[in-house]
Scaffold this motif. Structure first.
Motif, PDB file in Angstrom:
ATOM      1  N   LYS A  53      14.789   2.910 -78.949  1.00  0.00           N
ATOM      2  CA  LYS A  53      15.832   3.283 -79.780  1.00  0.00           C
ATOM      3  C   LYS A  53      16.392   2.855 -81.253  1.00  0.00           C
ATOM      4  O   LYS A  53      15.648   2.008 -81.923  1.00  0.00           O
ATOM      5  CB  LYS A  53      17.043   2.592 -78.720  1.00  0.00           C
ATOM      6  N   HIS A  84      15.267  13.616 -72.272  1.00  0.00           N
ATOM      7  CA  HIS A  84      13.964  12.659 -71.836  1.00  0.00           C
ATOM      8  C   HIS A  84      13.555  13.830 -70.561  1.00  0.00           C
ATOM      9  O   HIS A  84      14.186  14.724 -70.252  1.00  0.00           O
ATOM     10  CB  HIS A  84      15.500  11.432 -71.268  1.00  0.00           C
ATOM     11  N   GLU A 228      11.950   9.970 -78.191  1.00  0.00           N
ATOM     12  CA  GLU A 228      13.406   9.150 -77.695  1.00  0.00           C
ATOM     13  C   GLU A 228      13.092   7.844 -77.400  1.00  0.00           C
ATOM     14  O   GLU A 228      12.379   7.300 -78.063  1.00  0.00           O
ATOM     15  CB  GLU A 228      12.528   9.631 -75.893  1.00  0.00           C
ATOM     16  N   ASN A 235      19.957   7.976 -77.018  1.00  0.00           N
ATOM     17  CA  ASN A 235      18.774   8.864 -77.803  1.00  0.00           C
ATOM     18  C   ASN A 235      18.779   8.720 -79.133  1.00  0.00           C
ATOM     19  O   ASN A 235      18.098  10.025 -79.825  1.00  0.00           O
ATOM     20  CB  ASN A 235      18.415  10.743 -76.430  1.00  0.00           C
TER      21      ASN A 235
END
Length: 287
Positions: A53, A84, A228, A235
């Protein structure tokens, strides 16, 4: 005096945006111009990392090179993946659609659907995908050591020649020999999927710092991004543009993989394909 950016974008039939800017000196307004189009780069290299992230990379001491690079780049503070898990994001960035892919199953054979490589070939331009740890050029197997085909989207399309599917060991040290567009996939450790952020950070510095420096003075661009985040609903991912014509700074417009694809297409005068056709190319980062 205050500064205000005024930009009105219009999209031509070819899908390339033009910006209209105005300045009113008498009113004390100064305008930061927005580019009318994406620069026509000689080379674009995109490298994709895995499953982290934005907040895990941004400002992290474990990602010191990522942040050093960002300091001399356009950094996007609202960049998002499409979905995802991993594989559909790779497919989306390459072809403008997830093509119905919603898992990491292999092999995924997507036929002769439109994609970035075929777009480029149609105008006499070249694409090569470079995958680390792939056992041989043109390999179509699902797995070999730390190589996974799920992170190599171009092999899924029958209209992309096997000559465009190469090992990262053949990535040229003479950057003038790069194709017009190159996608780079580190192996399952160096992309941070199976190993630490620090491992991926060191890999990026070792293998692409020289290109990042060269690109600034050779009409070329480096795009660093992630497939991702760490499987959250947000996301949000870390994305930077480094190279010639780039205005260093942080940019807060919302972008995703389709926006990045649309920008690469626009750099070559190409229309958007699939969902990329619904996106405007990124214009405000160019000088």
């Amino acid at each position: 005096m205050f500064v205000k950016r005024i930009a009105v974008a219009t999209v031509a039939a070819a899908g390339i945006a033009a910006a209209v800017v105005a300045t009113n000196a008498d009113a004390g307004i100064s305008v930061t111009p927005v580019a009318a189009s994406v620069p026509a780069f000689d080379h674009i290299v995109l490298v994709m990392f895995e499953n982290k992230k934005y907040s895990s990379i941004n400002g992290s001491s474990s990602a010191s090179y990522f942040n050093q690079l960002a300091a001399k780049s356009a950094k996007f503070t609202k960049s998002f993946a499409v979905t995802h898990p991993s594989q559909p994001n790779y497919v989306a960035l390459f072809s403008g659609s997830t093509q119905g892919v919603d898992d990491d199953a292999c092999p995924m054979n997507l036929g002769a659907k439109a994609n970035l490589a075929t777009q480029l070939a149609g105008i006499g331009k070249t694409f090569t995908g470079y995958s680390e740890a792939m056992p041989s050029d043109g390999y179509t197997g699902c797995s070999s050591g730390t190589y996974k085909r799920k992170h190599n989207s171009w092999v899924d399309f029958s209209n992309v020649p096997s000559s465009s599917n190469r090992r990262f060991s053949s990535f040229p040290s003479d950057f003038t020999k790069l194709p017009d567009v190159a996608f780079v996939t580190p192996d399952m450790c160096n992309d941070m999927h199976d190993c630490s952020i620090g491992t991926g950070d060191a890999w990026l510095k070792k293998h692409l710092d020289a290109y990042a420096t060269w690109a600034k003075t050779h009409n070329s661009l480096l795009i660093v991004t992630f497939d991702e985040d760490s499987n959250t609903s947000v996301n949000q991912i870390f994305t930077t543009f480094t190279g010639a014509h780039v205005k260093t700074g942080s940019y807060s417009e919302s972008i995703n993989h389709y926006t990045v694809l649309r920008t690469i297409e626009a750099a070559h005068g190409l229309p958007g394909i699939g969902n990329a056709a619904q996106k405007s190319p990124i214009l405000d980062v160019w000088q």
